[in-house]
Design an enzyme around this catalytic site. Structure first.
Site, mmCIF file in Angstrom:
data_model
loop_
_atom_site.group_PDB
_atom_site.id
_atom_site.type_symbol
_atom_site.label_atom_id
_atom_site.label_comp_id
_atom_site.label_asym_id
_atom_site.label_seq_id
_atom_site.Cartn_x
_atom_site.Cartn_y
_atom_site.Cartn_z
ATOM 1 N N GLU A 396 -9.593 13.993 24.564
ATOM 2 C CA GLU A 396 -9.828 15.373 24.990
ATOM 3 C C GLU A 396 -8.888 15.829 26.095
ATOM 4 O OE1 GLU A 396 -13.423 14.062 22.820
ATOM 5 O OE2 GLU A 396 -12.184 13.159 24.412
ATOM 6 N N HIS A 463 -25.344 14.475 22.665
ATOM 7 C CA HIS A 463 -24.915 15.515 21.728
ATOM 8 C C HIS A 463 -25.751 16.785 21.865
ATOM 9 C CE1 HIS A 463 -23.467 11.744 19.960
ATOM 10 N NE2 HIS A 463 -22.573 12.450 19.295
#
Length: 657
Positions: A396, A463
């Protein structure tokens, strides 16, 4: 020391000498001014000048360089006026960063230099993005990123090199191995024999050079540049050198064995090159003395101009005004509308933005042929090609840095976090680079970060987070969080058109559960404007995202209570006018959000209301948020966790006032 002049003319070799000695003489003057208190801090590159100067000479003047704080030679070789550099070092508003940055933490588009941040490693990923921009534009150019041997221990070093190798980018990574990261010696920094040995692990070419040999640096860089352009591949160069002064002047050099200074003083890059020039009869001692004297007079003249600046006078309006670049006007919705799910509205907005902006690049894990974890970009590769719809390695931070590099190269980008939770791996690039760069030196960060967020889907603690509050604290970012398909499309297209970095939150539980009529043509909605969902007389609920639907559901089930609902839609910048209006309408306010209660964004809203709207209140401002725990997996636990399970109790408590 052997100097390879190859096809360099006598005039070039003499001009190289002037470029090499100039930053040394500047530094000597700056160290004097530092002792006189006329500048506040200095990071010395004495002993390392050949690397910065030789590398910069080897590039075209319009090729971007990502230097660090010991690379004065980059700035001087790019002909940046010394008097303005001096203004920068004094913190003057007429310096390159208007007094907002010290030393070398600034950049210049005119000189194709990207200002560093203190975290060092992010420069490498920015170089990836600039190199990608060159590649997409079919330009025969390279990007150059400097790092030190200490920086190679950072995760960003690995990520940036891996991305450059996988994507085949024309970028040169230049390690200045000067023996110490502040006081940490190389023996405590890495265990491989040479840092250049890391190149093979990434499948790229690597070479180690004598960083004190100006011509070896120059010739190697020229060869690496030609290779990177021809083959469209990255190169790793390790330049061996030594830092003759402290990390910065205040740190001293007591930790360095005296013998090292004696050894490396004999390898001084300037003295060695001067000796060679005299041996080859290109310059005599008198010529060297004359050149040095001329440069010293030039430096004194620049210092005289640069030291007359008046102290900075703070102007709050200017400070706030430079936080964001100007955004374009919104595009009104026209034509027919059709019913779409939340997820389809996002996909359509993204598709139409790709058509509207041919310079727009999408990046993210599995977003190409697979279509992304939620299939939002399914079919995009067939429409726009793999150059514009790019699968990324699992990194990322490097991809966010590359997105900034693309912005510097004139592109827009949308980076998809597979889940908002994973953004922690790229936090530094967002909060320190993307958010601050326009304020620091006027460079736009034309990047949208898509953030699939939120719970209620049984995905557990990694998540399901609602982490928008992390970013509302960061000046320079914009934070968007739509609740309806029409807003989702219009705010996404607005975010992409906006030249500022935008965190775009999209709630996963809304993807396929919420539908509404959405204009089929391209349009945009102004960022920073809330939406009044319904008026009320009894209480007002201020919310966003999933909270809007919780509030609407409760209002429908309890018609006996007249509830006003304000959908913020944008959290940064915040629509205070709309907040004030709905507070005034009822005098009783509940701030509702899915995020955990402590430190959630509701605290900021309630504090602002208490400070600015106290006279309008008939009851304390109340907050309803989720439990202060991680998001649990089991259905019963997650239901208990979410703020929705306590919404009714808070409304009844507020009504009782």
């Amino acid at each position: 020391m052997h100097f390879d002049r190859s096809d360099l003319s006598n005039a070039q070799l003499i001009s190289f000498y002037k470029a090499l000695v100039y930053p040394r003489l500047v530094e000597e003057k700056m160290l004097l001014l530092l002792r006189q208190g006329k500048i506040s801090k200095w990071f010395s590159g004495i002993g390392q000048e050949a690397i910065a100067v030789g590398a910069t000479l080897a590039l075209d003047t319009d090729e971007w360089i990502m230097p660090l704080h010991r690379n004065l030679g980059v700035f001087t070789t790019r002909q940046m006026p010394l008097d303005k550099l001096l203004l920068q070092w004094q913190g003057s508003e007429n310096g390159y960063s208007k007094g907002r940055e010290r030393s070398f933490h600034f950049g210049s588009n005119l000189h194709h230099i990207c200002g560093m941040i203190s975290h060092l490693g992010p420069q490498l990923s920015i170089a990836d993005g600039i190199a990608l921009a060159y590649q997409l534009k079919k330009e025969k150019k390279v990007a150059l990123a400097f790092t030190g041997e200490g920086g190679t221990s950072e995760g960003e070093f690995h990520e940036a090199l891996n991305v450059a190798a996988v994507w085949g980018l024309p970028v040169i990574f230049l390690i200045e191995n000067n023996g110490y990261g502040l006081s940490t010696p190389v023996s405590e920094q890495y265990h491989c024999a040479s840092l250049v040995d890391k190149a093979i692990g990434y499948g790229m070419e690597g070479v180690q050079i004598d960083g004190n040999n100006l011509l070896e640096v120059y010739q190697t860089m020229r060869t690496a540049r030609a290779y990177a352009i021809q083959e469209q591949k990255p190169v790793l160069i390790e330049a061996m050198t030594f830092r003759m002064r402290g990390h910065e002047e205040a740190s001293g050099v007591k930790y360095v064995p005296p013998a090292l200074f004696e050894e490396w003083s004999k390898k001084d890059p300037i003295l060695q090159y001067e000796a060679w020039l005299q041996e080859t009869h290109l310059l005599a001692a008198a010529d060297i003395a004359r050149i040095r004297d001329e440069l010293k007079h030039e430096i004194e003249a620049n210092v005289a101009r640069g030291l007359v600046e008046k102290p900075v006078i703070a102007n709050t309006s200017n400070e706030l005004g430079d936080l964001y670049a100007s955004a374009p006007a919104v595009v009104a919705a026209e034509g027919v509308s059709s019913e779409k799910r939340f997820i389809n509205a996002i996909s359509e907005g993204l598709k139409q933005a790709m058509e509207m902006h041919p310079e727009l690049i999408l990046m993210g894990q599995d977003i190409a042929e697979y279509g992304g974890a939620f299939k939002i970009t399914e079919g995009f590769v067939e429409l726009f090609g793999k150059e514009r719809v790019r699968n990324t390695p699992l990194c990322e931070s490097a991809i966010l840095g590359a997105a900034l590099g693309l912005a510097i190269g004139g592109f827009k980008s949308v980076v998809e976090m597979q889940f908002a939770d994973f953004v922690t791996c790229g936090f530094n690039q967002i909060v320190n680079n993307l958010a601050k760069i326009h304020y620091r030196w006027g460079q736009t960060a034309d990047v949208v970060i898509r953030m699939p967020a939120g719970g209620g889907v049984g995905a557990g603690p990694f998540h399901s987070q609602s982490n928008e509050a992390w970013f509302t604290h960061i000046p320079g970012l914009k934070v968007v969080y739509p609740a309806f398909p029409e807003d989702a499309k219009g705010l996404l297209t607005a975010a992409i058109a906006d030249p500022n970095p935008v965190m775009y939150f999209e709630h996963k539980a809304l993807y396929r559960s919420i539908s509404s009529y959405v204009p089929e043509n391209y349009y945009s909605i102004e960022i920073g404007k809330a939406s009044l969902i319904q008026s009320g007389d009894d209480i007002s609920i201020i919310t966003y995202g999933s909270g809007v639907h919780w509030a609407m559901e409760y209002a429908t089930q309890h018609p006996e209570i007249s509830i006003g609902i304000l959908d913020l839609r944008t959290l940064l910048p915040l629509d205070y006018t709309a907040i004030r209006a709905i507070v005034a309408a009822t005098g009783k306010v509940l701030v509702l959000h899915e995020d955990t209660l402590t430190g959630g964004f509701g605290a900021e809203i309630s504090a602002w209301i208490a400070e600015h709207c106290f006279h309008l209140l008939d009851a304390p401002v109340m907050r309803c948020g989720s439990l202060d725990t991680p998001v649990p997996f089991a259905g019963a636990l997650e239901k208990n966790f979410l703020a929705k399970s306590r919404l009714g109790a808070y409304i009844q408590q507020l009504m009782a006032w």
